[in-house]
Write a protein that holds these residues in place. Structure first.
Motif, PDB file in Angstrom:
ATOM      1  N   ILE A 181      67.560  42.133 -82.332  1.00 32.23           N
ATOM      2  CA  ILE A 181      68.635  42.520 -83.248  1.00 32.23           C
ATOM      3  C   ILE A 181      67.986  43.041 -84.522  1.00 32.23           C
ATOM      4  N   ALA A 182      68.126  44.340 -84.777  1.00 34.56           N
ATOM      5  CA  ALA A 182      67.455  44.956 -85.918  1.00 34.56           C
ATOM      6  C   ALA A 182      68.136  44.634 -87.240  1.00 34.56           C
ATOM      7  N   ASN A 183      69.459  44.411 -87.217  1.00 37.11           N
ATOM      8  CA  ASN A 183      70.186  44.158 -88.456  1.00 37.11           C
ATOM      9  C   ASN A 183      71.514  43.504 -88.114  1.00 37.11           C
ATOM     10  N   LYS A 184      72.124  42.866 -89.107  1.00 38.48           N
ATOM     11  CA  LYS A 184      73.428  42.224 -88.923  1.00 38.48           C
ATOM     12  C   LYS A 184      74.315  42.528 -90.125  1.00 38.48           C
ATOM     13  N   LEU A 185      75.607  42.577 -89.861  1.00 41.89           N
ATOM     14  CA  LEU A 185      76.602  42.659 -90.933  1.00 41.89           C
ATOM     15  C   LEU A 185      77.542  41.483 -90.750  1.00 41.89           C
ATOM     16  N   HIS A 186      77.488  40.574 -91.717  1.00 45.41           N
ATOM     17  CA  HIS A 186      78.329  39.378 -91.644  1.00 45.41           C
ATOM     18  C   HIS A 186      79.076  39.219 -92.959  1.00 45.41           C
ATOM     19  N   MET A 187      80.400  39.240 -92.896  1.00 46.60           N
ATOM     20  CA  MET A 187      81.224  38.994 -94.089  1.00 46.60           C
ATOM     21  C   MET A 187      82.522  38.339 -93.622  1.00 46.60           C
ATOM     22  N   GLN A 188      82.622  37.045 -93.850  1.00 45.01           N
ATOM     23  CA  GLN A 188      83.761  36.270 -93.371  1.00 45.01           C
ATOM     24  C   GLN A 188      83.897  36.473 -91.862  1.00 45.01           C
ATOM     25  N   LYS A 189      85.026  37.023 -91.400  1.00 40.69           N
ATOM     26  CA  LYS A 189      85.220  37.229 -89.961  1.00 40.69           C
ATOM     27  C   LYS A 189      85.638  38.666 -89.691  1.00 40.69           C
ATOM     28  N   ILE A 190      84.710  39.468 -89.241  1.00 36.86           N
ATOM     29  CA  ILE A 190      85.000  40.873 -88.917  1.00 36.86           C
ATOM     30  C   ILE A 190      85.725  40.916 -87.579  1.00 36.86           C
ATOM     31  N   SER A 191      86.926  41.448 -87.580  1.00 38.53           N
ATOM     32  CA  SER A 191      87.695  41.495 -86.341  1.00 38.53           C
ATOM     33  C   SER A 191      87.688  42.872 -85.688  1.00 38.53           C
ATOM     34  N   ASP A 192      87.279  43.923 -86.430  1.00 38.12           N
ATOM     35  CA  ASP A 192      87.253  45.265 -85.855  1.00 38.12           C
ATOM     36  C   ASP A 192      86.278  46.127 -86.642  1.00 38.12           C
ATOM     37  N   PHE A 193      85.732  47.138 -85.971  1.00 35.96           N
ATOM     38  CA  PHE A 193      84.806  48.046 -86.643  1.00 35.96           C
ATOM     39  C   PHE A 193      84.856  49.393 -85.938  1.00 35.96           C
ATOM     40  N   VAL A 194      84.410  50.441 -86.656  1.00 37.41           N
ATOM     41  CA  VAL A 194      84.283  51.780 -86.083  1.00 37.41           C
ATOM     42  C   VAL A 194      83.018  52.403 -86.640  1.00 37.41           C
ATOM     43  N   LEU A 195      82.134  52.859 -85.744  1.00 39.16           N
ATOM     44  CA  LEU A 195      80.916  53.548 -86.147  1.00 39.16           C
ATOM     45  C   LEU A 195      81.231  55.021 -86.355  1.00 39.16           C
ATOM     46  N   SER A 196      80.615  55.628 -87.363  1.00 36.42           N
ATOM     47  CA  SER A 196      80.897  57.024 -87.674  1.00 36.42           C
ATOM     48  C   SER A 196      80.364  57.943 -86.585  1.00 36.42           C
ATOM     49  N   PRO A 197      81.004  59.095 -86.365  1.00 36.91           N
ATOM     50  CA  PRO A 197      80.492  60.068 -85.397  1.00 36.91           C
ATOM     51  C   PRO A 197      79.259  60.778 -85.952  1.00 36.91           C
ATOM     52  N   GLY A 198      78.554  61.493 -85.081  1.00 34.54           N
ATOM     53  CA  GLY A 198      77.376  62.220 -85.520  1.00 34.54           C
ATOM     54  C   GLY A 198      76.141  61.342 -85.556  1.00 34.54           C
ATOM     55  N   GLY A 199      75.076  61.885 -86.121  1.00 34.24           N
ATOM     56  CA  GLY A 199      73.808  61.165 -86.194  1.00 34.24           C
ATOM     57  C   GLY A 199      73.575  60.549 -87.553  1.00 34.24           C
ATOM     58  N   ALA A 200      72.281  60.452 -87.933  1.00 34.04           N
ATOM     59  CA  ALA A 200      71.911  59.810 -89.198  1.00 34.04           C
ATOM     60  C   ALA A 200      72.378  60.662 -90.388  1.00 34.04           C
ATOM     61  N   PRO A 201      72.737  59.996 -91.516  1.00 34.56           N
ATOM     62  CA  PRO A 201      72.816  58.538 -91.678  1.00 34.56           C
ATOM     63  C   PRO A 201      74.114  57.984 -91.074  1.00 34.56           C
ATOM     64  N   SER A 202      73.979  56.926 -90.296  1.00 33.04           N
ATOM     65  CA  SER A 202      75.143  56.322 -89.656  1.00 33.04           C
ATOM     66  C   SER A 202      75.895  55.435 -90.638  1.00 33.04           C
ATOM     67  N   LYS A 203      77.216  55.450 -90.528  1.00 36.64           N
ATOM     68  CA  LYS A 203      78.068  54.629 -91.388  1.00 36.64           C
ATOM     69  C   LYS A 203      78.983  53.804 -90.490  1.00 36.64           C
ATOM     70  N   VAL A 204      79.455  52.690 -91.011  1.00 39.60           N
ATOM     71  CA  VAL A 204      80.337  51.819 -90.251  1.00 39.60           C
ATOM     72  C   VAL A 204      81.493  51.364 -91.140  1.00 39.60           C
ATOM     73  N   ALA A 205      82.692  51.348 -90.570  1.00 37.75           N
ATOM     74  CA  ALA A 205      83.879  50.809 -91.239  1.00 37.75           C
ATOM     75  C   ALA A 205      84.196  49.462 -90.602  1.00 37.75           C
ATOM     76  N   ALA A 206      84.278  48.426 -91.408  1.00 38.57           N
ATOM     77  CA  ALA A 206      84.509  47.068 -90.910  1.00 38.57           C
ATOM     78  C   ALA A 206      85.789  46.504 -91.521  1.00 38.57           C
ATOM     79  N   TYR A 207      86.576  45.835 -90.679  1.00 33.88           N
ATOM     80  CA  TYR A 207      87.855  45.266 -91.116  1.00 33.88           C
ATOM     81  C   TYR A 207      87.809  43.748 -91.037  1.00 33.88           C
ATOM     82  N   VAL A 208      88.249  43.097 -92.129  1.00 32.83           N
ATOM     83  CA  VAL A 208      88.345  41.640 -92.193  1.00 32.83           C
ATOM     84  C   VAL A 208      89.794  41.277 -92.498  1.00 32.83           C
ATOM     85  N   PRO A 209      90.472  40.555 -91.608  1.00 37.39           N
ATOM     86  CA  PRO A 209      91.875  40.186 -91.869  1.00 37.39           C
ATOM     87  C   PRO A 209      91.980  39.143 -92.971  1.00 37.39           C
TER      88      PRO A 209
END
Length: 580
Positions: free
Chosen positions: A160-188
């Motif tokens: 595991i190269a990296n982790k994203l932990h903030m409370q309880k992530i229930s959903d996420f979406v990785l951005s399209p395309g290549g680098a730099p990659s971005k991620v949208a994370a949802y916490v209820p």
């Protein structure tokens, strides 16, 4: 060089087949139809590979010549996916336990497509977000595990190269395309705290301050997140299961906007009711929203969340941009009659209005010229079949399933971006032996007791709204506000009803209008414009306060009093606009 011919995969109770695409649809000569029941199928992202499971094994073949790439003994597979560079096949089967394996066996497998070797076996009990998400260059892969995100690099799933932990992530979406990659994370939200969505750029995931954007909001039991193609912004549709006001059976929805530059907003919709569909334009600078109680509205917004064009009201609940982004289809499927409105996006001019009753599926062909509509099981078990259309409304191919058989899925072959150039939009129906199915204009039902009365004197259940250009500088009736258009139509209807019901002799002579001098007229208009501008400024401030309130901010007493004056200000604005 001529563009390639798209293929259409068809899956049903009669097996799996592959058709060469429009305008002539025939069995693909290199593919031998599989008569066994197909559980699932998928194309690779570039469209060169096709994979399916027939209840006995999973097979991967080349679309060009039908040659077999790999075969896997996985009879219970129900979901398939191929990584962006065609290196890994992902298979998923329902999680189960047995006496021999009380903990259950790993049900998510990652396979090397060329060698057929197992790379990694994982546990994935829930079908939601079952598949890992790759960046386009496969340098980053993300998976949700125990309410946190695990990042892998270069397809090394042992580390595991990296982790994203903030409370309880229930959903996420990785951005399209290549680098730099971005991620949208949802916490209820929990215990009175708001829900929130944050945008991060990999690998900066360590703190809240590293987030590119952060949007918090209440009223969210679940969310749907969509990146635009350029990975510069995300649209978040937040939904609640129950509307506490009792206004909607569908619960309540709000649309939020987040950009990677940190800007966030609540998209203001001009009609109350559910949000049926939200879709980005392929140009990544506009998005279309279908919303409001029926007849629903459809509006195109820019990246500032300002309306660009309003399509008025109609029986619709879905929107589909062509792959090139030059055509937009607004459609009403499901419990609606299947009416489609095809629009030229550059001119905002309607091209055609075909109708596909009982359709449960719609998708654009990659060429941007054709679409497919289908009636599939289990949504509808009778009348199964599909049609291939030209966007001008002509039916080019029709295939009905034999009695006793079912159609489960139709899917277009994928292609890399740029494979099909954008073509000039045509308004004349394409030639076809099957003709067109343009929707005929319908008249509202009128009770027998009212049929002798003029149609204009009968009140309507719904007030239809015409399309209008919302861009600054638009002139004519289309530039009028919603309230002004509505009041103008009411005045015209009352005037027409009075003329038809009153004998001509009883009409008094029309009064001669009094024309004021140029200086007086100029001063009156200037004063009216000042009042309108002042009212709009106050209403804009109220909208900002409402947005802050929706995001969870506690407003002061004087701010709440301003919000309560919104109805009064709107009424004053309407009266001023009518008087102009």
């Amino acid at each position: 060089m001529a563009p390639p011919v798209p293929l259409l995969a068809v899956r049903g109770s009669d097996g799996t087949s592959l058709l060469s695409g429009p305008p002539v649809c025939e069995q693909h000569s290199a593919f031998h139809r599989d008569s066994r029941l197909c559980c699932c199928l998928t194309f690779s992202r570039d469209g060169t590979l096709l994979s399916w499971c027939n209840g006995h094994s999973v097979t991967v073949v080349k679309c060009s010549d039908g040659s077999v790439v790999s075969t896997f003994d996985l009879p219970k597979t129900t979901l398939l996916q191929i990584s962006p560079l065609n290196t890994i096949l992902v298979t998923w089967q329902p999680y189960s336990k047995s006496q021999d394996s009380p903990q259950g066996d790993p049900n998510l497998q990652l396979w090397d497509l060329q060698s057929g070797q197992l790379i990694k076996a994982l546990y994935q009990k829930k079908v939601d977000s079952w598949c890992p998400s790759w960046s386009e260059d496969e340098k980053i892969c993300v998976r949700s595990v125990n309410n946190e995100l695990h990042f892998y690099e270069n397809n090394d799933f042992n580390t595991i190269a990296n982790k994203l932990h903030m409370q309880k992530i229930s959903d996420f979406v990785l951005s399209p395309g290549g680098a730099p990659s971005k991620v949208a994370a949802y916490v209820p939200g929990t215990k009175g705290a708001p829900s929130f969505v944050r945008l991060y750029q990999y690998p900066l995931l360590s703190s809240v301050s590293a987030a590119l954007a952060n949007k918090s909001f209440f009223k969210a039991d679940r969310v749907t997140m969509q990146w635009n193609k350029k990975a510069s912004a995300v649209l978040v549709t937040a939904s609640t299961e129950v509307d506490k006001t009792g206004a909607s059976y569908y619960g309540e929805q709000l649309l939020h906007f987040l950009a990677v530059n940190g800007e966030t907003a609540l998209v203001q919709l001009s009609k109350k009711g559910p949000i049926y569909d939200v879709t980005w334009s392929p140009n990544s600078t506009e998005f279309c929203v279908v919303y409001g109680f029926m007849p629903a509205k459809a509006t195109v917004f820019n990246l500032k969340c300002d309306p660009v064009f309003d399509f008025g009201t109609g029986p619709r609940n879905a929107a589909y941009y062509s792959p090139q982004g030059h055509i937009l289809v607004l459609a009403g499927f499901g419990n609606l009659r299947g009416q489609m409105e095809v629009w030229d996006v550059k001119k905002y001019k309607q091209v055609s209005k075909p109708q596909a009753p009982d359709a449960t599926h719609f998708s654009w062909c990659p060429d941007g010229e054709h679409v497919v509509t289908a009636t599939c099981s289990p949504r509808l078990r009778v009348g199964n079949g599909f049609k291939i259309w030209h966007y001008t409304g002509s039916v080019l191919h029709k295939q009905d399933v034999a009695a006793g058989s079912e159609l489960w899925e139709v899917r277009w072959q994928s292609f890399p971006e740029g494979s099909f150039p954008e073509r000039t939009v045509k308004y004349q129906a394409a030639p076809s032996e099957l003709g067109t199915t343009q929707a005929q204009p319908t008249q509202a039902y009128r009770p027998p007791a009212l049929r002798h009365m003029p149609a204009t004197s009968i009140s309507k259940l719904h007030e239809d709204e015409p399309p209008q250009n919302m861009r600054p500088g638009a002139s004519g009736e289309k530039s009028l506000s919603k309230a002004a258009l509505k009041n103008k139509k009411k005045r015209e209807a009352r005037r027409a009803a009075k003329q038809e019901s009153t004998p001509e002799a009883e009409h008094p002579s029309d009064p001669v209008p009094v024309i004021s001098s140029q200086s007086e007229q100029g001063s009156n208009i200037s004063e009216s414009d000042k009042k309108i501008k002042n009212l709009k400024k106050k209403l804009k401030a109220i909208e900002e306060l409402k947005e802050q309130q929706a995001s969870g901010k506690v407003l002061q007493r004087n701010q709440l009093e301003k919000i309560q004056k919104e109805t009064q200000l709107l009424q004053e604005l309407q009266e001023l606009e009518i008087g102009q």
